[in-house]
Scaffold this active site. Structure first.
Site, PDB file in Angstrom:
ATOM      1  N   GLY A   1      38.721 -34.391   9.912  1.00 55.27           N
ATOM      2  CA  GLY A   1      38.877 -32.739  10.000  1.00 55.27           C
ATOM      3  C   GLY A   1      37.505 -31.954   9.980  1.00 55.27           C
ATOM      4  O   GLY A   1      37.370 -31.131  10.886  1.00 55.27           O
TER       5      GLY A   1
ATOM      6  N   ARG B   1      38.938 -23.635   8.549  1.00 57.78           N
ATOM      7  CA  ARG B   1      38.092 -23.365   7.734  1.00 57.78           C
ATOM      8  C   ARG B   1      36.760 -23.017   7.912  1.00 57.78           C
ATOM      9  O   ARG B   1      35.985 -22.016   7.141  1.00 57.78           O
ATOM     10  CB  ARG B   1      37.347 -24.908   7.177  1.00 57.78           C
ATOM     11  CG  ARG B   1      36.426 -25.004   6.094  1.00 57.78           C
ATOM     12  CD  ARG B   1      36.181 -26.604   6.038  1.00 57.78           C
ATOM     13  NE  ARG B   1      35.307 -26.594   4.877  1.00 57.78           N
ATOM     14  CZ  ARG B   1      34.923 -27.919   4.421  1.00 57.78           C
ATOM     15  NH1 ARG B   1      35.195 -28.971   5.180  1.00 57.78           N
ATOM     16  NH2 ARG B   1      33.883 -28.150   3.508  1.00 57.78           N
TER      17      ARG B   1
ATOM     18  N   HIS C   1      42.269 -26.241   1.563  1.00 59.90           N
ATOM     19  CA  HIS C   1      42.982 -27.367   2.366  1.00 59.90           C
ATOM     20  C   HIS C   1      44.537 -27.076   2.081  1.00 59.90           C
ATOM     21  O   HIS C   1      45.274 -28.257   1.821  1.00 59.90           O
ATOM     22  CB  HIS C   1      42.848 -28.736   1.491  1.00 59.90           C
ATOM     23  CG  HIS C   1      41.486 -29.327   1.808  1.00 59.90           C
ATOM     24  ND1 HIS C   1      41.274 -29.910   3.273  1.00 59.90           N
ATOM     25  CD2 HIS C   1      40.330 -29.428   1.230  1.00 59.90           C
ATOM     26  CE1 HIS C   1      39.938 -30.456   3.273  1.00 59.90           C
ATOM     27  NE2 HIS C   1      39.305 -30.082   2.078  1.00 59.90           N
TER      28      HIS C   1
END
Length: 316
Positions: free
Chosen positions: A29, A71, A81
């Site tokens: 990610g 993010r 998260h």
């Protein structure tokens, strides 16, 4: 009710569309999110200042309107998260964007995520925790509140951390959020009364979570597979009609293969991640099905002059 999210409509940075990324730990990610802010071929790239983690991703010619919720753009506005329940079910993304932009307006949300082979992902998370990560700041908000300490006990003393934890200790904590993390983070946890372990028997709870995660994965605009970075990039570029200027596959390194795991430990890893193993198997089949549709559509695109039609046939 949470705003609906789109799967088959054409994404447009210039309109009211927002790409939302659900960042599951240790699934590549971070690499993907960095690519979103640094390596997209778009009219107005995200504005990134050296030394700062976050970039500004505004729409072209529309100041203060954000098209990327992730993010490295907005930061962890819905929590560290944040999972599907925190982002979508709670309506947090819409609320936070209204607050950040200073206005309430209609948006279309395009949810995305990355998955990883569960055993490698679990080992990678273990190594990360062993080096000092705990993600203790994660809020796990569900039905408007965080879980109590009885609902979600910690595996470690918060004052001590979990540095240098052995793999055996890591695998024997029954409350370890690393277990079946992908299923839990993609499921609607309100369906099982959040983190309460008394309201549903474990087998029923697991079945509900797995089916919810599968449904939500199917409804997402895009999900990538860490083991299939090249295909994932091609799929993303096709579905969003945006291209990257670098190859994502060059950034998907991992050290999880270097970890010594005994056969007994491996058996326990598999047992503790049965839901994720089934979810990943489902995800691979769905990914291959969609990839075949994309490849077929790409062939049609090259030979057909009827360009708009390619967006009217939903990808399975």
């Amino acid at each position: 009710d949470s705003p609906k999210y789109c799967r088959v409509s054409r994404f447009s940075i210039s309109d009211n569309d927002v790409l939302v990324f659900i960042h599951i730990q240790k699934t590549a990610g971070t690499s993907f999110e960095k690519f979103l802010v640094h390596h997209l071929n778009i009219e107005q790239p995200c504005q990134c200042i050296k030394g700062r983690k976050r970039c500004t991703c505004f729409r072209p010619n529309r100041r203060k309107e954000i098209w990327l919720f992730s993010r490295y753009s907005t930061g962890w506005l819905c929590g560290l998260h944040a999972d599907f329940t925190e982002l979508y079910v709670s309506g947090c993304v819409d609320q936070m964007l209204n607050k950040r932009e200073g206005t309430q307006r209609s948006r279309r949300y395009f949810y995305t995520t990355f998955l990883r082979e569960p055993i490698s992902r679990l080992i990678s998370e273990y190594r990360h925790v062993n080096r000092g990560a705990t993600w203790i700041a994660s809020r796990h908000i569900c039905n408007g509140r965080p879980p109590t300490s009885d609902e979600l006990p910690l595996c470690f003393d918060p004052n001590q951390g979990w540095d240098d934890v052995s793999l055996n200790e890591f695998l024997h904590c029954p409350f370890n959020l690393a277990f079946n993390r992908q299923t839990r983070m993609l499921a609607d946890l309100t369906l099982v009364n959040c983190y309460s372990r008394n309201s549903t028997d474990p087998k029923t709870r697991d079945r509900i979570l797995l089916e919810s995660a599968k449904k939500n994965l199917m409804d997402m605009t895009f999900f990538g597979i860490k083991e299939r970075m090249e295909d994932s990039q091609m799929m993303f570029e096709y579905l969003f009609n945006i291209s990257f200027n670098r190859q994502l596959s060059a950034w998907s390194r991992s050290k999880s293969n270097d970890t010594d795991v005994t056969s007994k430990q491996m058996k326990l890893i598999r047992k503790n991640n049965e839901l994720d193993i089934e979810l990943y198997d489902y995800a691979l089949k769905l990914f291959n099905h969609r990839l075949a549709a994309v490849l077929n559509r790409s062939m049609v695109r090259k030979t057909s002059e009827d360009e708009p039609s390619k967006y009217q046939i939903p990808i399975p």
